[in-house]
Scaffold this motif. Structure first.
Motif, PDB file in Angstrom:
ATOM      1  N   PHE A  47      54.488   7.828 -30.506  1.00  0.00           N
ATOM      2  CA  PHE A  47      52.962   8.029 -30.436  1.00  0.00           C
ATOM      3  C   PHE A  47      52.733   9.728 -30.031  1.00  0.00           C
ATOM      4  CE2 PHE A  47      50.113   5.240 -32.694  1.00  0.00           C
ATOM      5  CZ  PHE A  47      50.896   5.157 -33.809  1.00  0.00           C
ATOM      6  N   ALA A  48      52.873   9.739 -28.235  1.00  0.00           N
ATOM      7  CA  ALA A  48      52.294  11.087 -28.136  1.00  0.00           C
ATOM      8  C   ALA A  48      53.546  12.048 -28.497  1.00  0.00           C
ATOM      9  CB  ALA A  48      52.461  10.500 -26.214  1.00  0.00           C
ATOM     10  N   VAL A  49      54.031  11.872 -28.521  1.00  0.00           N
ATOM     11  CA  VAL A  49      55.663  12.667 -28.538  1.00  0.00           C
ATOM     12  C   VAL A  49      55.188  13.639 -29.932  1.00  0.00           C
ATOM     13  CG1 VAL A  49      58.228  13.330 -29.805  1.00  0.00           C
ATOM     14  CG2 VAL A  49      57.861  11.796 -27.874  1.00  0.00           C
ATOM     15  N   VAL A  50      54.614  13.106 -30.360  1.00  0.00           N
ATOM     16  CA  VAL A  50      54.239  13.023 -32.013  1.00  0.00           C
ATOM     17  C   VAL A  50      53.168  14.059 -32.056  1.00  0.00           C
ATOM     18  CG1 VAL A  50      53.850  12.374 -34.463  1.00  0.00           C
ATOM     19  CG2 VAL A  50      55.656  11.756 -33.813  1.00  0.00           C
ATOM     20  N   VAL A  51      52.602  13.410 -31.472  1.00  0.00           N
ATOM     21  CA  VAL A  51      50.671  13.717 -31.517  1.00  0.00           C
ATOM     22  C   VAL A  51      50.827  15.671 -30.975  1.00  0.00           C
ATOM     23  CG1 VAL A  51      48.873  14.055 -29.318  1.00  0.00           C
ATOM     24  CG2 VAL A  51      49.405  11.764 -31.659  1.00  0.00           C
ATOM     25  N   ILE A  52      51.681  15.866 -29.503  1.00  0.00           N
ATOM     26  CA  ILE A  52      51.821  16.820 -28.666  1.00  0.00           C
ATOM     27  C   ILE A  52      52.183  17.449 -29.930  1.00  0.00           C
ATOM     28  CG2 ILE A  52      52.873  17.811 -26.502  1.00  0.00           C
ATOM     29  CD1 ILE A  52      53.129  14.957 -25.339  1.00  0.00           C
ATOM     30  N   GLY A  53      53.421  17.558 -30.406  1.00  0.00           N
ATOM     31  CA  GLY A  53      54.418  18.886 -31.159  1.00  0.00           C
ATOM     32  C   GLY A  53      53.077  18.932 -32.853  1.00  0.00           C
ATOM     33  N   GLY A  54      52.782  17.430 -33.324  1.00  0.00           N
ATOM     34  CA  GLY A  54      51.976  17.797 -34.363  1.00  0.00           C
ATOM     35  C   GLY A  54      51.929  17.290 -35.651  1.00  0.00           C
ATOM     36  N   MET A  55      51.526  15.822 -35.744  1.00  0.00           N
ATOM     37  CA  MET A  55      52.052  14.973 -36.639  1.00  0.00           C
ATOM     38  C   MET A  55      52.013  15.731 -38.239  1.00  0.00           C
ATOM     39  SD  MET A  55      48.667  12.155 -35.370  1.00  0.00           S
ATOM     40  CE  MET A  55      47.310  13.021 -35.342  1.00  0.00           C
ATOM     41  N   GLY A  56      53.320  14.481 -38.404  1.00  0.00           N
ATOM     42  CA  GLY A  56      54.192  15.172 -39.535  1.00  0.00           C
ATOM     43  C   GLY A  56      55.502  16.726 -39.187  1.00  0.00           C
ATOM     44  N   SER A  57      54.985  17.666 -37.536  1.00  0.00           N
ATOM     45  CA  SER A  57      55.960  18.101 -37.555  1.00  0.00           C
ATOM     46  C   SER A  57      57.401  18.179 -37.572  1.00  0.00           C
ATOM     47  CB  SER A  57      55.539  18.997 -36.743  1.00  0.00           C
ATOM     48  OG  SER A  57      56.327  20.076 -36.930  1.00  0.00           O
ATOM     49  N   VAL A  58      58.678  17.931 -37.856  1.00  0.00           N
ATOM     50  CA  VAL A  58      59.710  18.107 -37.509  1.00  0.00           C
ATOM     51  C   VAL A  58      60.204  18.809 -36.726  1.00  0.00           C
ATOM     52  CG1 VAL A  58      62.626  18.363 -37.583  1.00  0.00           C
ATOM     53  CG2 VAL A  58      61.217  17.532 -39.913  1.00  0.00           C
ATOM     54  N   PRO A  59      60.193  20.379 -36.349  1.00  0.00           N
ATOM     55  CA  PRO A  59      60.379  20.738 -34.910  1.00  0.00           C
ATOM     56  C   PRO A  59      59.387  20.409 -33.673  1.00  0.00           C
ATOM     57  CG  PRO A  59      59.537  22.751 -36.227  1.00  0.00           C
ATOM     58  CD  PRO A  59      60.104  20.766 -37.506  1.00  0.00           C
ATOM     59  N   GLY A  60      58.005  20.097 -34.283  1.00  0.00           N
ATOM     60  CA  GLY A  60      57.275  19.702 -33.286  1.00  0.00           C
ATOM     61  C   GLY A  60      57.451  18.509 -32.476  1.00  0.00           C
ATOM     62  N   ALA A  61      58.121  17.056 -33.740  1.00  0.00           N
ATOM     63  CA  ALA A  61      59.398  16.317 -32.797  1.00  0.00           C
ATOM     64  C   ALA A  61      59.730  16.279 -31.535  1.00  0.00           C
ATOM     65  CB  ALA A  61      59.391  15.078 -33.740  1.00  0.00           C
ATOM     66  N   PHE A  76      52.956  22.072 -33.269  1.00  0.00           N
ATOM     67  CA  PHE A  76      53.809  22.915 -34.375  1.00  0.00           C
ATOM     68  C   PHE A  76      52.600  22.001 -35.900  1.00  0.00           C
ATOM     69  CE2 PHE A  76      56.654  23.964 -31.209  1.00  0.00           C
ATOM     70  CZ  PHE A  76      57.026  24.725 -31.934  1.00  0.00           C
ATOM     71  N   ALA A  77      51.591  22.136 -35.854  1.00  0.00           N
ATOM     72  CA  ALA A  77      51.137  21.431 -36.938  1.00  0.00           C
ATOM     73  C   ALA A  77      51.925  22.367 -38.358  1.00  0.00           C
ATOM     74  CB  ALA A  77      49.758  21.494 -36.859  1.00  0.00           C
ATOM     75  N   PRO A  78      51.684  21.246 -39.172  1.00  0.00           N
ATOM     76  CA  PRO A  78      52.569  21.503 -40.757  1.00  0.00           C
ATOM     77  C   PRO A  78      51.514  22.564 -41.158  1.00  0.00           C
ATOM     78  CG  PRO A  78      52.436  18.391 -40.572  1.00  0.00           C
ATOM     79  CD  PRO A  78      51.795  19.616 -39.097  1.00  0.00           C
ATOM     80  N   PRO A  79      51.769  23.434 -41.709  1.00  0.00           N
ATOM     81  CA  PRO A  79      50.823  24.393 -42.695  1.00  0.00           C
ATOM     82  C   PRO A  79      50.005  23.245 -43.941  1.00  0.00           C
ATOM     83  CG  PRO A  79      52.689  24.969 -44.061  1.00  0.00           C
ATOM     84  CD  PRO A  79      53.013  23.550 -42.500  1.00  0.00           C
ATOM     85  N   LYS A  80      48.599  23.700 -43.972  1.00  0.00           N
ATOM     86  CA  LYS A  80      48.016  22.350 -44.709  1.00  0.00           C
ATOM     87  C   LYS A  80      47.164  23.116 -46.110  1.00  0.00           C
ATOM     88  CE  LYS A  80      45.399  19.635 -41.714  1.00  0.00           C
ATOM     89  NZ  LYS A  80      44.554  18.643 -41.183  1.00  0.00           N
TER      90      LYS A  80
END
Lengths: 298, 318, 248
Positions: A234-248, A290-294
């Motif tokens: 969860f921490a990883v995903v939040v830090i990187g941006g939820m839903g973002s692959v480069p973020g993960a 790295f938030a994915p575009p909205k």
């Protein structure tokens, strides 16, 4: 120097494994907008299924590729089986519900998956160390390092590459991206979103299970060991941006390296620092690094 | 603020309910059963706090932050100041949690939906990370709490039970007074339409902040009471994310319909847990998980909606 | 009598990442005036209303209210000084009843500080609330949840909620859009008579020229972000530019 190499090695290995697990989580969130707590259940099941398979195969150096076959097969079976059942019979009925309720439902599922493990595999810890033992270890910059753990980094790179290729170069990847971007528009474009959801959830589950299955030979697989992994990813995903692959990817690297540094240098900060980073990222950039575009909704 | 509140049906029923629970717990039931009532009443306060937040569609996945903070405040006050008086204990727990909530509220009031949930989770895990490694606070073993006193006399188990009942009644009165007020009605209003609230001239962030502090105080009070009731605090059973998850679970199981629901739900939860653990030690998580799914699918209004169907008072949703 | 200037804008401009949505808006409104704002979709009417009421910050230019500069204030500050508004899409509390909606609006405008902690159901307020509901002809629906109401009734409630804030100036964004033809005049009769009684200045955005002609003292016509005509209705509706760009 010695210290730096230790931290780097440990950090990268931990990051690789976190990446595989978190990738599954972030894809599920990106496409379905579901924060899947049951991901930890996939992880645990992958680890257990791989463990008993490896133990069943026994210490058999002539068929060592079978170990890897067992690991990947376990991940696929767990993802397909639980992914299909959970998505089709539970989550599918909830897509119009409040997002918090869906998280809670996956929380309930996590509990159920955890207890099922006790019934199927028993309470004794499993130690399927043969693949790790077989590959032995090497010296990296004066540090002894198990080779098996290093292959984890290789696996992470392969998974990242496949994911990138799939999303950017294939037709299905583009379909997926359009669903991520805007669900309603995708429906009106004739994309079968129901099917996309099912497949996404299964693939996400497979990745979670793969993380567990691949790490199993290096640890002692025992009940409840998945709990920390859920929150960590969860921490990883939040830090990187939820839903973002480069973020993960970046999130895993940050968490992996920071954790390794803390473990070796300041064990007292081990847990604290990761969640502190998570909190700081949320405060400064709530959407993640790295938030994915909205889509703009008017 | 409290004008005529004792005449309101919700409060009368609530006080009656607490009296019955306390009497059952102290005179009639065996100790293990009565413990479920005592723990349920205490933790119900934290659930009430979550429910008040949930009415604005803010769901904290880290409310164990305040629950644990209140509990540890009691432990620290005992260790360093020698405080064992039960009044002081609850006041310290509430004040500590309220203060923390006030500070963090400046940040959290800007967040909604999943971001609110995640940031709450992050804050609670920061506290967990600190407590689990803090040797002077017993690390993962936690600390033990000595029996509570009142005016210098040891309170005893029954005495503590009465005291918990007293705190719960006060909290019910306070929560009801808040929810029936203009400010309390803003809670649903904010969930419905933040823009309109701003154009009515009230700051949405301020309204959320107030609510957040109230919620933190309630959770802190619950932690303080639990610390006294269990005689023990430790990070795994008071601050870890799964504790927050349980609190959220009880909130949804209880239902948001009435301020009594959290207490009914919390007591019910204690019973499922005890029974499940007693009779099916390897399946109690499954039973809880299954209950959770069953409630979400078949009883969206929570347990309280069952009561409403058979409720002779026919209470209107408040 | 009503000669004091209440609202004035100077060179008001708004652009969204380079695209100009409103420019060179210079208006002057006198106390008690009722003004109709007309223009095609996208002409900048709503942007104008949003700037005055603090929803959007102007890119440049200034807004003066009663001689005070109020450029870029927050919506709730606008409400506090008496600049209130209604919305094109009714912004009401959908899951509450009609009466609860209005009670919240009334208690927020009449109470402050710790008085907000008093019970919302106070008798005096409740009676006053019923009176207003009667005036707006939605008393029969007072215990219905708003999401079950017709568009027209939601609009009335939306306007009533703005009016109870005792505005000095009220901006109504398309009060009759989405409302059936039969309801339209009913709504406007109710609203305008109520507002005239209290001497409130009104600016309303409207597409229906019949309504404009019947109720307003002055018309402002918007086209491509600018005001192309500012005159009494008889004159404005015959203006060449207005006919070409707005009515055409």
């Amino acid at each position: 120097m010695q210290f730096l190499i230790t931290v780097l090695l440990d950090g990268l290995i931990y990051a690789s494994y976190l990446f595989i697990v978190s990738l599954g989580l972030t894809i599920t969130f990106g496409v379905m907008k579901i924060l899947n707590v049951a991901h930890g259940g996939f992880f645990a099941w992958g680890a257990y299924l791989a463990s008993i398979s490896i133990i069943y195969l026994g210490d058999n150096e002539y068929n060592s590729f079978l170990y890897y076959f067992a690991i990947f097969l376990s991940a696929i079976i767990v993802g397909l089986f639980f992914g299909y059942i959970i998505e089709k019979f539970i989550l599918r009925k909830m897509y119009n519900e409040d997002i918090h309720l869906i998280v809670l439902a996956t929380f309930g599922l996590f509990w159920i998956l955890e207890d099922l493990i006790l019934h199927v595999f028993g309470v004794d810890p499993l130690m399927p160390y043969y693949p790790a033992m077989e590959l032995g270890g090497i010296e990296v910059g004066g540090i002894f390092q198990g080779v098996y753990s290093l292959t984890l980094a290789g696996l992470a790179i392969i998974v990242a590459f496949i994911c990138w290729y799939f999303l950017k170069k294939t037709k299905y990847g583009k379909v997926l991206q359009s669903v991520i971007f805007d669900r309603e528009v995708s429906v009106s474009m004739g994309i079968n979103v129901t099917k996309v959801y099912l497949i996404t959830f299964i693939i996400g589950g497979m990745l979670g299970a793969l993380g567990g299955a691949y790490i199993a030979p290096t640890i002692s697989v025992s009940p409840g060991f998945a709990i920390d992994v859920v929150v960590m990813s969860f921490a990883v995903v939040v830090i990187g941006g939820m839903g973002s692959v480069p973020g993960a990817l970046i999130g895993s690297l940050i968490v992996g390296l920071v954790r390794a540094f803390a473990v070796h240098q300041a064990p007292i900060l081990e847990l604290f620092i990761i969640y502190a980073i998570m909190a700081i990222v949320l405060i400064i950039k709530p959407e993640g690094l790295f938030a994915p575009p909205k889509p703009r909704k008017i | 603020m409290f004008k005529g509140i004792l005449k309101e049906q919700t409060i009368q029923v609530g006080i009656g309910f607490v009296f019955i629970v306390v009497l059952l717990g102290t005179f009639i039931l065996p100790e293990w059963m009565s413990n479920n009532f005592m723990y349920g009443l205490s933790r119900g306060l934290a659930v009430l706090g979550l429910m008040i937040l949930w009415r604005t569609n803010l769901v904290s996945f880290g409310h164990a932050l305040y629950y644990g903070f209140g509990a540890y405040a009691v432990a620290i006050a005992q260790k360093y100041l020698g405080v064992t008086d039960v009044f002081l204990r609850i006041l310290i727990a509430i004040a500590a949690a309220g203060l923390l909530g006030f500070v963090l509220g400046f940040i959290l009031r800007r967040y909604r939906e999943i971001f609110f949930a995640m940031l709450s989770l992050a804050f609670s895990m920061v506290l967990y990370g600190l407590l689990a490694k803090a040797e002077f606070l017993g690390s993962t073993d936690g600390m033990s709490i000595s029996p509570s006193t009142m005016f210098g006399f040891e309170l005893g188990r029954f005495g503590l039970f009465y005291f918990i009942g007293f705190v719960v009644i006060l909290s019910l009165i306070f929560a009801h007074a808040y929810l029936r007020s203009s400010l309390g009605h803003l809670t649903t209003a904010i969930m419905d339409n933040e823009i309109r609230v701003e154009y009515l001239g009230y700051s949405v962030e301020k309204a959320i902040h107030i609510k957040y502090v109230i919620s933190a105080c309630l959770a802190g009070g619950a932690g303080g009471l639990m610390a006294a009731a269990l005689g023990q605090v430790d990070p795994d059973s008071m601050v870890l994310w799964s504790v927050s998850g349980e609190l959220v679970f009880v909130t949804i199981m209880a239902g948001l319909g009435n301020i009594l629901a959290p207490f009914v739900g919390a007591i019910f939860f204690e019973f499922i847990r005890t029974y499940a653990y007693e009779f099916a030690p390897q399946a109690w998580q499954m039973i809880i998980g299954g209950t959770l799914l069953a409630i979400i699918f078949f009883l969206p209004g929570g347990l309280w909606s069952l009561f409403q169907k058979i409720n002779p008072f026919k209470k209107e949703k408040k | 009598m009503a000669t004091t200037e209440i609202l004035k804008t100077t060179n008001l401009q708004k652009s969204f990442s380079g695209i100009i949505a409103a420019e060179d808006i210079n208006i002057s409104v006198k106390e008690g005036e009722i003004i109709g704002i007309i223009g095609a979709n996208g002409a900048g009417k709503t942007v104008f209303v949003n700037m005055i009421t603090g929803y959007l910050k102007p890119t440049s230019g200034s807004i003066e209210f009663n001689g005070k500069n109020i450029t870029g204030i927050k919506p709730r500050e606008a409400t506090h000084i008496g600049v209130c508004r209604s919305f094109q899409v009714s912004q009401v509390f959908m899951s509450m009843t009609v009466k609860q909606n209005l009670m919240i609006a009334m208690s927020l405008s009449k109470k402050s500080g710790s008085a907000l902690l008093d019970p919302i159901n106070d008798d005096i307020l409740s009676k006053e609330c019923d009176k207003i509901l009667k005036q707006y002809n939605i008393i029969k629906q007072k215990d219905l949840v708003v999401s079950t109401l017709s568009q027209g009734m939601r609009k009335l409630l939306d306007i009533a909620m703005a009016v109870v804030g005792n505005p000095k100036i009220l901006l109504l964004d398309e009060p009759t859009s989405g409302v059936s033809v039969e309801e339209k005049f009913g709504i406007m009769d109710i609203v305008i008579s109520a507002l005239k009684e209290s001497g409130t200045t009104v600016l309303f955005v409207e597409h229906d020229m019949e309504i404009v002609e019947r109720y307003v003292d002055r018309v402002m016509a918007f086209y491509q972000g600018q005001i192309i005509c500012d005159a009494p209705p008889k004159q404005a509706l015959k203006d060449k530019k207005v006919i070409q760009y707005v009515l055409g």
